[in-house]
Every structure is written in structure tokens, then in C-alpha cells.
Design a protein around this motif. Structure first.
Motif, PDB file in Angstrom:
ATOM      1  N   ALA A  22       0.826  -1.211   0.000  1.00 46.13           N
ATOM      2  CA  ALA A  22       0.000   0.000   0.000  1.00 46.13           C
ATOM      3  C   ALA A  22       0.858   1.257   0.000  1.00 46.13           C
ATOM      4  O   ALA A  22       0.381   2.336  -0.384  1.00 46.13           O
ATOM      5  CB  ALA A  22      -0.935   0.002   1.201  1.00 46.13           C
ATOM      6  N   PHE A  82      -8.777  -3.166   5.755  1.00 38.94           N
ATOM      7  CA  PHE A  82      -7.863  -2.669   4.729  1.00 38.94           C
ATOM      8  C   PHE A  82      -8.584  -2.514   3.389  1.00 38.94           C
ATOM      9  O   PHE A  82      -8.384  -1.514   2.673  1.00 38.94           O
ATOM     10  CB  PHE A  82      -6.685  -3.632   4.581  1.00 38.94           C
ATOM     11  N   GLY A  85     -10.774   0.592   3.477  1.00 39.84           N
ATOM     12  CA  GLY A  85      -9.952   1.793   3.363  1.00 39.84           C
ATOM     13  C   GLY A  85      -9.436   2.012   1.959  1.00 39.84           C
ATOM     14  O   GLY A  85      -9.356   3.156   1.485  1.00 39.84           O
ATOM     15  N   SER A  86      -9.080   0.932   1.266  1.00 36.95           N
ATOM     16  CA  SER A  86      -8.574   1.050  -0.104  1.00 36.95           C
ATOM     17  C   SER A  86      -9.642   1.589  -1.047  1.00 36.95           C
ATOM     18  O   SER A  86      -9.367   2.443  -1.897  1.00 36.95           O
ATOM     19  CB  SER A  86      -8.080  -0.318  -0.600  1.00 36.95           C
ATOM     20  N   CYS A  89      -9.988   5.284  -0.448  1.00 35.85           N
ATOM     21  CA  CYS A  89      -8.899   6.040  -1.077  1.00 35.85           C
ATOM     22  C   CYS A  89      -9.134   6.199  -2.571  1.00 35.85           C
ATOM     23  O   CYS A  89      -8.878   7.266  -3.145  1.00 35.85           O
ATOM     24  CB  CYS A  89      -7.562   5.339  -0.842  1.00 35.85           C
ATOM     25  N   ARG A 102      -6.556   6.669   4.208  1.00 32.55           N
ATOM     26  CA  ARG A 102      -5.242   6.053   4.377  1.00 32.55           C
ATOM     27  C   ARG A 102      -5.070   5.597   5.831  1.00 32.55           C
ATOM     28  O   ARG A 102      -4.450   4.566   6.096  1.00 32.55           O
ATOM     29  CB  ARG A 102      -4.133   7.038   4.003  1.00 32.55           C
ATOM     30  N   GLN A 105      -7.027   2.418   6.090  1.00 34.73           N
ATOM     31  CA  GLN A 105      -6.253   1.395   5.405  1.00 34.73           C
ATOM     32  C   GLN A 105      -5.100   0.899   6.286  1.00 34.73           C
ATOM     33  O   GLN A 105      -4.852  -0.307   6.406  1.00 34.73           O
ATOM     34  CB  GLN A 105      -5.713   1.983   4.093  1.00 34.73           C
TER      35      GLN A 105
END
Length: 402
Positions: A22, A82, A85-86, A89, A102, A105
């Protein structure tokens, strides 16, 4: 045994690599990401800094949980967080929203940074643990070697947003692999009588252990040399030396390859000489080479010289980090999750702070980056010399027991 270790290293390496991936996959886009979101250089670097700080602090949350509830449930939770969160983003309309997601993530990625180290300690000690740890780092090498290249390809075909969409897909794949292939190495009988309050209280004992804390700080300053490089290299290589994003990705991968190739010698060298002598020799190598780097490159301004010395210095770092990490946890098998979490937290927070301090002086020239790397390396050397004098006899002896 060898086949089992290799299979486990592959799976744990992929889980651990989620966080580094990431970071590395969107490094080539940093100079253009700011323009896309109309953000300043400081704000763009903050998206890196926040990730490092959150992934450092929140590791302290996952460690005790893995000691009480087992190793697999925290991995499941972390990978789901995760992925969320991705996606956030990828859809972020402003730099502030990007930074917020972020953080989400990074909170998810913490599980992958903590639990695999605890699993290694569940199964092995001594040079056998160093062997598995070095194999795990070999698998992790896919991140800094291939992630920037993959990120460059995705950016060239689409934009930086699709990089985060790919990360969400990778997290889902790791989730499936964990459910199907990863064994539970901390079964219920080992967790009898453990409570969250007791697990969190183990941090007090770890904080009072000078050897554990000293080696953790050594790992922190060692990793900080790489973090300072990560935070500054895109601007130095692309904007100062005029490399393209693809050329930068190749240059970045060269240094990462040195780090992970040398890490594969850790088990063999620790079995022959012992962990403590290996730590002492490798940190001296890091400090000498990185100090020479700052002096000679500032004087000559040569890209080739800078890349050559970074290649050598990060090779020594590849020996240092696995050895210091394994030795720090040798006496803490009963609280391996908490020990792994505190070790990781100290590493990531130290790295993030050092990267932020260097970022204050960033001017797109190599000088702040190289001086920062050298200072971190020297700090690691000073801490090692202080710590190794306090090793108990069973840890100072060579070779270590397995």
C-alpha cells in the motif's frame, strides 16, 4: 520441514506485504497526485506519514487480541478493514479524504504486520526463527520490487485511483487464502486463563526489559533509514535527477532487492556466528556505508555513486532487521503477539517521525534525504552498542539455540 517452512513463509509474506504494498505501489504517483487533488507537497507526504503513524500505533491493539483470541481472527478483521480503506482512497475527492482513508487502510494493515511475526515465534526460536523470518522477508520483497512497477503500469493505463482499487482486490484474495490455508498456531489450550486486561498489561513488562526495548529501537532506527528513503526518493529521483516514474521504480527496486537478498543470509550467518555478533557487524556496516554516502554524494552529486552506496547500505540493513527482531522476541514466547506488536509499533513510529523530520527540510535535492539516512544509521549503531552490553548469557552466546 523445509516444504512446510517455505509454504508458511509464502502465505505469511503475502499477508505481511499488504501494508508495504500500500506504500510502494503509489510512490510513482506522488508527484502527480498532488496536482490531481490540488494538494501541496507537505499534504501529499502527509498521506505517507499518517499511514506510518497509524500502522505503528494501532499494532498495539492487534497484539494482545491475537494472544487472547488466536492468530487468525485479527487477520480476518484487518484484511476486511484494509479493503474498505482502499476503496475509500480510490474514491477520495480531496487530499483530506484520502488521508483519512489512508488511516483506515493502515489500521487494517496493522494485523498483517503483527500476527505473522507472532506466528513465527509460536513455531520456532533461534536460527530456525531467523530462517523463517528471512524467507518471509524474501516473499515480502515482491512489494518494494514489483509494487512501484505495478503502480506505474496501473497509473499509465488509468490513474492513481485504480492503484487503490487493485489493493482492495489483493486484500480479498489474501482473506480467502488465510481462511483456506493458514493454520491456527495459537490454539485454545495455550490461551486458557488469558484476558485482554492481562494481555495489555504485558506491555508493562516488555517496556521494562532493556534488551527488548533496545533491540526494538535498533530496528526502529534501522527501518527509519528506509522510510526516509521512501518519503524523499520519488522527488529526488524524478524531480532532481529527471528520472521517469518507470526509471524511478527500477532504481527503487534495485535497493529493495539488495535488502531482501542479503536477508536470506541471516539464518546461515546467525547459525554460524550467533544473532548478537551478526547484529553488531551488520549495524556497523549500515552506519559506515550510510555515513560515507552522505559525505561523498553531497560532495560529488553523482546519481550512480548514490545508488551504489544505497545498494550496499540497504544490503547490511537486510541482515540487521531480521536478526534484531528475532533476538528481541527470544524470551517472550508467552506474549509473542504483544511483543510483536510493541516491536512493530516502535519500528513504525520511529520511522514515521524520522521521515517527517526529514520532510520538513525537503527541497527536492538529495541533501536532506542522505543526511537523514546517515543520522538514523548512526543512532542505530549507538543503540546496539548500549544494548548488547546488557544481553544475558543465554542470548549473548553463539550460535543460538533453535
Amino acid at each position: 520441514m523445509s516444504r512446510r517452512i517455505a509454504h508458511l513463509a509464502l502465505l505469511l509474506g503475502l499477508i505481511t506485504a499488504i501494508g508495504p504494498f500500500a506504500i510502494d505501489s503509489y510512490l510513482p504517483a506522488l508527484p502527480t497526485l498532488g496536482a490531481s487533488l490540488q494538494a501541496s507537497l507537505a499534504a501529499v507526504q502527509m498521506s505517507l506519514t499518517v499511514f506510518f503513524i497509524v500502522i505503528g500505533v494501532c499494532q498495539l491493539f492487534y497484539g494482545p487480541i491475537s494472544d487472547v483470541f488466536g492468530r487468525k481472527p485479527p487477520i480476518y478483521a484487518g484484511l476486511v478493514i484494509f479493503a474498505v480503506g482502499s476503496v475509500g482512497c480510490a474514491l477520495a475527492p480531496t487530499i483530506e479524504v484520502l488521508i483519512a482513508f489512508r488511516a483506515v487502510q493502515a489500521f487494517g494493515a496493522c494485523a498483517g504486520m503483527v500476527v505473522p511475526r507472532a506466528i513465527v515465534r509460536d513455531l520456532y526460536t533461534g536460527h530456525e526463527a531467523a530462517r523463517l523470518m528471512s524467507l518471509l522477508m524474501l516473499v515480502m520483497s515482491v512489494s518494494p520490487i514489483l509494487a512501484p512497477l505495478a503502480g506505474s503500469l496501473v497509473i499509465a493505463l488509468w490513474s492513481w485511483r485504480e492503484v487503490f482499487a487493485v489493493l482492495a482486490v489483493v486484500a480479498v484474495l489474501c482473506l480467502v487464502m488465510t481462511a483456506v490455508q493458514l493454520p491456527e498456531t495459537h490454539p485454545a489450550e495455550r490461551r486458557l486463563g488469558k484476558t485482554l486486561a492481562g494481555a495489555f498489561s504485558s506491555y508493562g513488562a516488555l517496556l521494562r526489559d532493556p534488551v527488548f526495548m533496545g533491540l526494538s529501537v535498533v530496528c526502529g532506527f534501522g527501518l527509519a533509514t528506509f522510510f526516509v528513503f521512501i518519503g524523499s526518493a520519488p522527488f529526488v529521483y524524478i524531480e532532481h535527477f529527471g528520472l521517469t516514474p518507470t526509471q524511478f521504480s527500477l532504481a527503487f527496486a534495485l535497493n529493495a532487492a539488495s535488502f531482501f537478498a542479503m536477508s536470506q543470509l541471516t539464518a546461515r550467518l546467525s547459525a554460524r556466528f550467533g544473532l548478537a555478533p551478526l547484529i553488531r557487524g551488520s549495524v556497523i556496516g549500515v552506519a559506515v556505508v550510510m555515513s560515507l554516502l552522505a559525505i561523498t554524494t553531497l560532495w560529488s552529486g553523482s546519481l550512480a555513486l548514490m545508488m551504489s552506496l544505497l545498494f550496499i547500505g540497504f544490503g547490511f540493513l537486510g541482515l540487521l532487521l531480521p536478526a534484531a527482531g528475532v533476538l528481541s522476541m527470544e524470551d517472550h514466547g508467552a506474549v509473542a503477539g504483544s511483543a510483536s506488536a510493541l516491536l512493530g509499533a516502535i519500528q513504525m513510529i520511529t520511522g514515521a517521525v524520522c521521515m517527517s523530520l526529514v520532510g520538513v527540510f525537503a527541497d527536492h535535492t538529495p541533501a536532506p534525504m542522505l543526511i537523514g539516512i546517515a543520522l538514523c544509521a548512526v543512532a542505530a549503531l549507538i543503540t546496539v552498542l548500549w544494548t548488547l552490553r546488557r544481553l544475558p548469557p543465554h542470548l549473548a552466546s553463539a550460535p543460538p539455540s533453535s
